[in-house]
Structures are given as C-alpha cells and as structure tokens.
Design a protein around this motif. Sequence first.
Motif, PDB file in Angstrom:
ATOM      1  N   UNK A  10     -32.428  -1.465  32.543  1.00 18.04           N
ATOM      2  CA  UNK A  10     -32.936  -2.631  31.806  1.00 18.04           C
ATOM      3  C   UNK A  10     -31.794  -3.585  31.486  1.00 18.04           C
ATOM      4  N   UNK A  11     -30.661  -3.054  31.093  1.00 19.78           N
ATOM      5  CA  UNK A  11     -29.495  -3.887  30.795  1.00 19.78           C
ATOM      6  C   UNK A  11     -29.048  -4.660  32.035  1.00 19.78           C
ATOM      7  N   UNK A  12     -28.980  -4.006  33.190  1.00 17.83           N
ATOM      8  CA  UNK A  12     -28.581  -4.677  34.429  1.00 17.83           C
ATOM      9  C   UNK A  12     -29.575  -5.756  34.839  1.00 17.83           C
ATOM     10  N   UNK A  13     -30.862  -5.508  34.668  1.00 18.17           N
ATOM     11  CA  UNK A  13     -31.876  -6.507  35.000  1.00 18.17           C
ATOM     12  C   UNK A  13     -31.718  -7.739  34.107  1.00 18.17           C
ATOM     13  N   UNK A  14     -31.465  -7.541  32.831  1.00 24.86           N
ATOM     14  CA  UNK A  14     -31.276  -8.669  31.905  1.00 24.86           C
ATOM     15  C   UNK A  14     -30.027  -9.458  32.293  1.00 24.86           C
ATOM     16  N   UNK A  15     -28.950  -8.777  32.652  1.00 21.76           N
ATOM     17  CA  UNK A  15     -27.721  -9.458  33.070  1.00 21.76           C
ATOM     18  C   UNK A  15     -27.964 -10.272  34.343  1.00 21.76           C
ATOM     19  N   UNK A  16     -28.701  -9.713  35.301  1.00 21.60           N
ATOM     20  CA  UNK A  16     -28.996 -10.441  36.550  1.00 21.60           C
ATOM     21  C   UNK A  16     -29.857 -11.653  36.270  1.00 21.60           C
ATOM     22  N   UNK A  18     -29.973 -13.399  33.458  1.00 18.30           N
ATOM     23  CA  UNK A  18     -29.189 -14.401  32.712  1.00 18.30           C
ATOM     24  C   UNK A  18     -28.188 -15.104  33.616  1.00 18.30           C
ATOM     25  N   UNK A  19     -27.387 -14.351  34.371  1.00 22.58           N
ATOM     26  CA  UNK A  19     -26.305 -14.950  35.149  1.00 22.58           C
ATOM     27  C   UNK A  19     -26.685 -15.292  36.583  1.00 22.58           C
ATOM     28  N   UNK A  20     -27.585 -14.562  37.164  1.00 25.43           N
ATOM     29  CA  UNK A  20     -27.943 -14.787  38.555  1.00 25.43           C
ATOM     30  C   UNK A  20     -27.038 -14.000  39.483  1.00 25.43           C
ATOM     31  N   UNK A  21     -27.533 -13.753  40.686  1.00 31.06           N
ATOM     32  CA  UNK A  21     -26.781 -12.910  41.610  1.00 31.06           C
ATOM     33  C   UNK A  21     -25.558 -13.629  42.177  1.00 31.06           C
ATOM     34  N   UNK A  22     -25.634 -14.945  42.335  1.00 33.59           N
ATOM     35  CA  UNK A  22     -24.507 -15.681  42.911  1.00 33.59           C
ATOM     36  C   UNK A  22     -23.298 -15.650  41.980  1.00 33.59           C
ATOM     37  N   UNK A  23     -23.521 -15.868  40.693  1.00 37.18           N
ATOM     38  CA  UNK A  23     -22.404 -15.825  39.737  1.00 37.18           C
ATOM     39  C   UNK A  23     -21.843 -14.416  39.633  1.00 37.18           C
ATOM     40  N   UNK A  24     -22.700 -13.406  39.642  1.00 37.16           N
ATOM     41  CA  UNK A  24     -22.225 -12.029  39.573  1.00 37.16           C
ATOM     42  C   UNK A  24     -21.400 -11.673  40.809  1.00 37.16           C
ATOM     43  N   UNK A  25     -21.808 -12.167  41.985  1.00 39.72           N
ATOM     44  CA  UNK A  25     -21.058 -11.928  43.207  1.00 39.72           C
ATOM     45  C   UNK A  25     -19.689 -12.596  43.126  1.00 39.72           C
ATOM     46  N   UNK A  26     -19.635 -13.829  42.600  1.00 43.37           N
ATOM     47  CA  UNK A  26     -18.360 -14.527  42.448  1.00 43.37           C
ATOM     48  C   UNK A  26     -17.447 -13.813  41.456  1.00 43.37           C
ATOM     49  N   UNK A  28     -17.495 -10.645  40.761  1.00 40.08           N
ATOM     50  CA  UNK A  28     -17.044  -9.407  41.409  1.00 40.08           C
ATOM     51  C   UNK A  28     -15.924  -9.650  42.402  1.00 40.08           C
ATOM     52  N   UNK A  29     -16.039 -10.701  43.205  1.00 43.12           N
ATOM     53  CA  UNK A  29     -14.981 -10.978  44.181  1.00 43.12           C
ATOM     54  C   UNK A  29     -13.704 -11.447  43.492  1.00 43.12           C
ATOM     55  N   UNK A  30     -13.836 -12.229  42.416  1.00 44.33           N
ATOM     56  CA  UNK A  30     -12.655 -12.653  41.662  1.00 44.33           C
ATOM     57  C   UNK A  30     -11.954 -11.460  41.020  1.00 44.33           C
ATOM     58  N   UNK A  31     -12.731 -10.567  40.462  1.00 47.10           N
ATOM     59  CA  UNK A  31     -12.172  -9.378  39.838  1.00 47.10           C
ATOM     60  C   UNK A  31     -11.491  -8.484  40.879  1.00 47.10           C
ATOM     61  N   UNK A  32     -12.118  -8.335  42.034  1.00 47.21           N
ATOM     62  CA  UNK A  32     -11.515  -7.539  43.113  1.00 47.21           C
ATOM     63  C   UNK A  32     -10.218  -8.154  43.610  1.00 47.21           C
TER      64      UNK A  32
END
Length: 79
Positions: A10-16, A18-26, A28-32
């Motif tokens: 449920x927490x992950x669904x709420x985060x997705x 709110x932020x969207x998959x594109x921002x989360x992907x960005x 993740x790549x920045x963090x990596x």
Amino acid sequence: MGFSTTHLIIFLVIIIVIFGTKKLRNIGSDLGGAVKGFKDGMKDGTAEKTAEATPPTNLPPTEKTDAKSAIDVEAKIKS
C-alpha cells in the motif's frame, strides 16, 4: 509494531501515485549514478595511496661529482 507485506505494498502504491513512475525512475538512476561515483572515488583514493607508498623504480643514473664542483649546502649563522 513492524510493517507487514500488505502495508509495504500500500505504501509503494501511494508513492507511485504521488510521484509517478517517470520521476521514480529518474530518482533511481540518479541514486545509482551517485553510488557508482562514490565507489569509483573510493577506488581512486586507495590506488593513489598505494602508488604514493611505492618508490619509483625508473630513476636516472646518478653522476659522480668531484669536490670542486660540489656545492656545500650547510649555512652558518653570521654573528
């Protein structure tokens, strides 16, 4: 008091949502990239330390000098 699997989903669904998959992907790549840069920096730091610890092996041959051409570097204090 811990989180169960359903709470995490449920927490992950709420985060997705709110932020969207594109921002989360960005993010993740920045963090990596940051982690990779940090690891490379740590490898470079240890390589420089080991390079400084070993003396160079390709020194030019030393030339012999006679007493007349040698410079005395010891200085005396004038009173």
